[in-house]
Design an enzyme around this catalytic site. Sequence first.
Site, short mmCIF file in Angstrom:
data_model
loop_
_atom_site.label_atom_id
_atom_site.label_comp_id
_atom_site.label_asym_id
_atom_site.label_seq_id
_atom_site.Cartn_x
_atom_site.Cartn_y
_atom_site.Cartn_z
N HIS A 268 0.88 -1.19 0.00
CA HIS A 268 0.00 0.00 0.00
C HIS A 268 0.91 1.23 0.00
O HIS A 268 1.68 1.41 -0.93
CB HIS A 268 -0.93 -0.11 1.21
CG HIS A 268 -2.06 0.86 1.25
ND1 HIS A 268 -2.42 1.64 0.19
CD2 HIS A 268 -2.93 1.20 2.25
CE1 HIS A 268 -3.45 2.41 0.53
NE2 HIS A 268 -3.78 2.16 1.77
N HIS A 307 -2.04 -1.74 -10.10
CA HIS A 307 -2.99 -1.19 -9.13
C HIS A 307 -4.25 -2.02 -9.18
O HIS A 307 -4.63 -2.50 -10.25
CB HIS A 307 -3.32 0.28 -9.49
CG HIS A 307 -3.87 1.04 -8.35
ND1 HIS A 307 -5.19 0.98 -8.02
CD2 HIS A 307 -3.27 1.85 -7.44
CE1 HIS A 307 -5.39 1.74 -6.95
NE2 HIS A 307 -4.25 2.27 -6.58
N ASP A 363 2.94 5.82 -6.59
CA ASP A 363 4.19 5.67 -5.85
C ASP A 363 5.42 5.62 -6.73
O ASP A 363 6.54 5.68 -6.23
CB ASP A 363 4.14 4.37 -5.02
CG ASP A 363 3.16 4.49 -3.87
OD1 ASP A 363 3.10 5.58 -3.29
OD2 ASP A 363 2.47 3.52 -3.58
N1 ACO Z 1 5.12 -6.23 -11.24
C1 ACO Z 1 4.98 -7.39 -11.95
N2 ACO Z 1 3.84 -8.07 -12.08
C2 ACO Z 1 2.77 -7.58 -11.45
C3 ACO Z 1 2.84 -6.37 -10.69
C4 ACO Z 1 4.05 -5.69 -10.62
N3 ACO Z 1 4.18 -4.56 -9.93
N4 ACO Z 1 1.60 -6.11 -10.19
C5 ACO Z 1 0.81 -7.10 -10.60
N5 ACO Z 1 1.52 -7.98 -11.35
C6 ACO Z 1 0.98 -9.18 -12.02
C7 ACO Z 1 0.76 -10.31 -11.03
O1 ACO Z 1 1.91 -11.13 -10.92
C8 ACO Z 1 -0.42 -11.03 -11.65
O2 ACO Z 1 0.07 -11.79 -12.73
P1 ACO Z 1 -0.63 -13.19 -13.18
O3 ACO Z 1 -2.06 -12.85 -13.47
O4 ACO Z 1 0.16 -13.60 -14.36
O5 ACO Z 1 -0.47 -14.10 -11.98
C9 ACO Z 1 -1.27 -9.91 -12.23
O6 ACO Z 1 -0.34 -8.84 -12.52
C10 ACO Z 1 -2.35 -9.40 -11.29
O7 ACO Z 1 -1.72 -9.00 -10.09
P2 ACO Z 1 -2.40 -9.05 -8.67
O8 ACO Z 1 -1.31 -9.05 -7.64
O9 ACO Z 1 -3.40 -10.16 -8.62
O10 ACO Z 1 -3.18 -7.69 -8.68
P3 ACO Z 1 -3.77 -6.97 -7.41
O11 ACO Z 1 -4.84 -6.09 -7.91
O12 ACO Z 1 -4.09 -7.95 -6.34
O13 ACO Z 1 -2.52 -6.14 -6.88
C11 ACO Z 1 -0.99 -4.45 -6.37
C12 ACO Z 1 -2.37 -4.80 -6.96
C13 ACO Z 1 -0.86 -5.00 -4.93
C14 ACO Z 1 -0.86 -2.94 -6.30
C15 ACO Z 1 0.11 -5.06 -7.27
O14 ACO Z 1 0.01 -4.54 -8.58
C16 ACO Z 1 1.51 -4.85 -6.72
O15 ACO Z 1 1.98 -5.63 -5.87
N6 ACO Z 1 2.24 -3.76 -7.20
C17 ACO Z 1 3.53 -3.43 -6.68
C18 ACO Z 1 3.40 -2.71 -5.36
C19 ACO Z 1 2.88 -1.29 -5.54
O16 ACO Z 1 3.34 -0.54 -6.37
N7 ACO Z 1 1.92 -0.93 -4.68
C20 ACO Z 1 1.35 0.41 -4.65
C21 ACO Z 1 -0.06 0.42 -5.08
S1 ACO Z 1 -0.66 2.08 -5.11
C22 ACO Z 1 -1.06 2.38 -3.50
O17 ACO Z 1 -1.41 1.51 -2.72
C23 ACO Z 1 -0.98 3.72 -3.05
#
Ligand code: ACO
Length: 429
Positions: A268, A307, A363
Amino acid sequence: MSQNSLTVVDNRTGKKYEIPIKNGCIKAMDLRQIKVDEQDFGLMAYDPAFTNTASCTSKITFIDGDRGILRYRGYPIEQLAEKSTYLETAYLVLHGELPNKSQLDEWTYHITHHTFIHESIKKFLDGFHYDAHPMGMLVSTVGALSTFYPDAKDIFNPDSRRKQIYRLIGKMPTLAAFAYRHMLGMPFVYPDNELSYPGNFLNMLFRTTEIKYKPNPVLEHALDVLFILHADHEQNCSANAMRSVGSSHVDPYSATAAATAALYGPLHGGANEEVIHMLREIGSVQNVPDYIKRVKAKEKLLMGFGHRVYKNYDPRAKIIKRIAYEVFDVVGKNPLIDIALECERIALEDDYFVSHKLYPNVDFYSGLIYQAMGFPFSMFTVLFAIGRTSGWLAQWLEMLGDPEQKIARPRQVFLGYDQRNYVPLEQRK
Ligand code: ACO
């Protein structure tokens, strides 16, 4: 049969049900009537992480993740970032309308006159190690505020609520700045009522021997815009924590401590710090393709990308990218920006990121600005928390005023043992 309804046939019993649809939703409680027999509890919806469950109705923030739209109370984030100030935006988020001149003056006066914290808070801070994470200090001290303001328990009294809102928005920067000064072992700097909200924050952070601290107007403005961009983001993890904990009718300081704790997590608000660690690990523009390969092999995440709701460029990231260059003109370019730009360039052209709809989020660039302004990594999420306080409070107020809300209490699907008898210790394997 109403057109605004869903017809469900339960193949276990052959029974047919008509479930009303309102605002694009069915009520999960309408599923409860679907039973195989009288003993059956009734059908529930299983939705870990609430990916397709609305937990409330809201009029505060609108997001269209596919089109990259973010609006507070109907006003596009781009217009607020360009024309408003954080305190005006906080008023809008909390009250639903932009203030007129006298409302804004009164609001600003009250926030400005609630920036001091009880001297005893300094004793808490003194108890922390020099290397304590400032988010840990913020979570603790904002929670501790509840002990100084027992009147805050009177949550259904509008006058009391208003006062706690002034206090929370006023004191968050002071708590944050004091935590920062404690980390450095430097004396605390008291608020200066003649400065703007971000200007005073810079004063409490960075003033040393000057008689009167004069914030750099570009940095002051950049911080104000960053606070605006972080003011609210509908039902994210920390807003949900604020509502959920607040639904027990605890005081707003305790609920804000819970929301701050939720924000602390690396998935987050902690992601901006992780972005800088990642860019440093990558080390140079030449190493970006190799890092992206590892991300695609699922060895790494590209922090600051992706996201839960934005499946397009996060509109806040666009504004922050522009502000970053204004800040670099004053403090010098952050060398990590080139690595970040290369990550973005490659990712936006790469099939993995395109097909997964992964774009830079808020971010991705904010940490670069904070680092260039001289903030240590550990302060990044603290800055996020200051801006988000107005949103948390707006969500809390809306929750308290919503007759459909009750104490938040999800259901579970129990998959553990059925009843079994206690086994004395000597008989266990
Ligand atoms: N890098 C690489 N692959 C990613 C990333 C990433 N940053 N984010 C998602 N994916 C991929 C996952 O591996 C998944 O792949 P698959 O379908 O082949 O298994 C797919 O995209 C979906 O990802 P989920 O994790 O299921 O998506 P979710 O909506 O649950 O997660 C989240 C969202 C937590 C923000 C995620 O994108 C992430 O971990 N990002 C990196 C951390 C980040 O930047 N967080 C800040 C968010 S903004 C905020 O909170 C203010």
